[in-house]
Design a protein around this motif. Structure first.
Motif, short mmCIF file in Angstrom:
data_model
loop_
_atom_site.label_atom_id
_atom_site.label_comp_id
_atom_site.label_asym_id
_atom_site.label_seq_id
_atom_site.Cartn_x
_atom_site.Cartn_y
_atom_site.Cartn_z
N VAL A 149 66.38 2.89 71.84
CA VAL A 149 66.52 1.85 70.82
C VAL A 149 67.35 2.38 69.65
O VAL A 149 68.30 1.73 69.19
CB VAL A 149 65.14 1.38 70.32
CG1 VAL A 149 65.27 0.54 69.06
CG2 VAL A 149 64.43 0.58 71.40
N GLY A 150 66.99 3.57 69.16
CA GLY A 150 67.69 4.13 68.01
C GLY A 150 69.13 4.48 68.31
O GLY A 150 70.04 4.20 67.52
N VAL A 151 69.37 5.10 69.48
CA VAL A 151 70.73 5.48 69.85
C VAL A 151 71.61 4.25 70.04
O VAL A 151 72.76 4.21 69.58
CB VAL A 151 70.71 6.35 71.13
CG1 VAL A 151 72.12 6.52 71.70
CG2 VAL A 151 70.10 7.71 70.84
N ALA A 152 71.07 3.21 70.71
CA ALA A 152 71.86 2.00 70.94
C ALA A 152 72.20 1.31 69.62
O ALA A 152 73.34 0.85 69.43
CB ALA A 152 71.10 1.05 71.85
N PHE A 153 71.22 1.24 68.72
CA PHE A 153 71.47 0.60 67.42
C PHE A 153 72.52 1.38 66.63
O PHE A 153 73.44 0.80 66.04
CB PHE A 153 70.17 0.50 66.63
CG PHE A 153 70.31 -0.19 65.30
CD1 PHE A 153 70.30 -1.57 65.23
CD2 PHE A 153 70.46 0.54 64.13
CE1 PHE A 153 70.43 -2.21 64.00
CE2 PHE A 153 70.59 -0.08 62.90
CZ PHE A 153 70.58 -1.48 62.84
N SER A 194 61.61 4.77 61.13
CA SER A 194 61.97 5.25 59.80
C SER A 194 63.47 5.06 59.57
O SER A 194 64.28 5.33 60.46
CB SER A 194 61.59 6.73 59.66
OG SER A 194 61.86 7.23 58.37
N VAL A 195 63.82 4.59 58.39
CA VAL A 195 65.22 4.35 58.00
C VAL A 195 65.42 4.84 56.58
O VAL A 195 64.55 4.65 55.72
CB VAL A 195 65.58 2.85 58.09
CG1 VAL A 195 67.04 2.63 57.69
CG2 VAL A 195 65.32 2.30 59.48
N ALA A 196 66.55 5.46 56.31
CA ALA A 196 66.88 5.90 54.95
C ALA A 196 68.39 5.84 54.76
O ALA A 196 69.15 6.04 55.71
CB ALA A 196 66.37 7.31 54.69
N LEU A 229 68.26 7.24 60.90
CA LEU A 229 67.34 6.43 61.70
C LEU A 229 66.47 7.34 62.56
O LEU A 229 66.95 8.33 63.11
CB LEU A 229 68.12 5.50 62.64
CG LEU A 229 69.26 4.67 62.06
CD1 LEU A 229 70.07 4.04 63.19
CD2 LEU A 229 68.71 3.60 61.13
N ASP A 230 65.19 6.96 62.70
CA ASP A 230 64.32 7.64 63.67
C ASP A 230 63.43 6.62 64.35
O ASP A 230 62.71 5.86 63.68
CB ASP A 230 63.45 8.70 63.02
CG ASP A 230 62.42 9.24 64.01
OD1 ASP A 230 62.85 9.71 65.09
OD2 ASP A 230 61.21 9.17 63.73
N THR A 231 63.45 6.61 65.69
CA THR A 231 62.59 5.73 66.48
C THR A 231 62.00 6.49 67.68
O THR A 231 61.50 5.87 68.61
CB THR A 231 63.39 4.52 67.02
OG1 THR A 231 64.53 5.00 67.77
CG2 THR A 231 63.87 3.63 65.90
N CYS A 232 62.05 7.81 67.66
CA CYS A 232 61.70 8.59 68.84
C CYS A 232 60.21 8.86 69.01
O CYS A 232 59.77 9.16 70.12
CB CYS A 232 62.44 9.93 68.82
SG CYS A 232 64.18 9.80 69.25
#
Length: 212
Positions: A73-77, A13-15, A5-8
């Motif tokens: 957001v990314g870390v929490a998810f 982006s997700v893979a 995951l990347d939201t920074c």
């Protein structure tokens, strides 16, 4: 089986990877809105891969530096998903992820605004310096010292700001990190507690001008 995951930065982006094989990948450019898009995108990517979330063995997420809101957001998810599935969650640095697609000498630089950049330099995947936030002029001097005229790849939104310090460098400016690279890096890392990487204090202020 790893979900990356990347939201920074300016993309979501997700893979999902099975070993070195990319089963599915999606990425959308966005400066805001990661919170609304991340979960649906992860669901869609898993559906495209044809596997349930219960088959995942690890989750990797970028932890910064970057957007304070986006990285949280990314870390929490990632933490929530890891807790629900009972699997490890691994943090990957944004600069490390950006640099991982290059070969040889690679400098990852993200525009931190206020005439500053987040910078980290790697050679063959090994860091030559810790991630840092520096004035553009200081970062350019540090880069010139480390590069010493050698071939270089500059990658990230801050790369054009440092191009004059490395004439002839290849300059790449992706909107965000590639979640496929995030997943590969996460698969190879030892399990450690995932924590946001903040290199400077947030810009947000409370009423009256008090910094958070």
């Amino acid at each position: 089986m790893v979900l990356g995951l990347d939201t920074c930065l300016n993309a979501c982006s997700v893979a999902v990877l099975d070993g070195s094989t990319v089963l599915a990948h999606a990425s959308e450019a966005m400066a805001r809105g990661h919170q609304e898009r991340l979960a649906p995108m992860a669901k869609a990517v898993m559906a495209e891969a044809g596997i349930p979330f219960s088959k995942l063995q690890r989750v990797g997420a970028t932890v910064g530096p970057g957007s304070f809101t986006g990285l949280r957001v990314g870390v929490a998810f990632a933490k929530g998903l890891g807790s629900a599935l009972g699997i490890p969650v691994v943090g990957v640095g944004v600069l490390e992820a950006l640099a991982s697609e290059g070969r040889g000498l690679v400098a990852a630089a993200v525009d931190a605004r206020r005439d500053q950049v987040y910078l980290q330099v790697f050679e063959d995947g090994q860091p030559l310096m810790a991630p840092d936030v520096l004035p553009v002029g200081t970062a350019a001097a540090r880069l010139a010292e480390l590069v010493m005229g050698r071939a270089l790849t500059l990658v990230g939104s801050g790369a054009p700001l440092l191009a004059d310090a490395a004439p002839g460098a290849d300059v790449l400016t992706p909107e965000g990190c590639d979640a496929r690279a995030v997943a590969r890096l996460a698969a190879a890392k030892a399990q450690t507690p995932i924590r946001p990487l903040y290199l400077r204090a947030p810009d947000a202020k409370l009423p009256g001008g008090i910094s958070l």
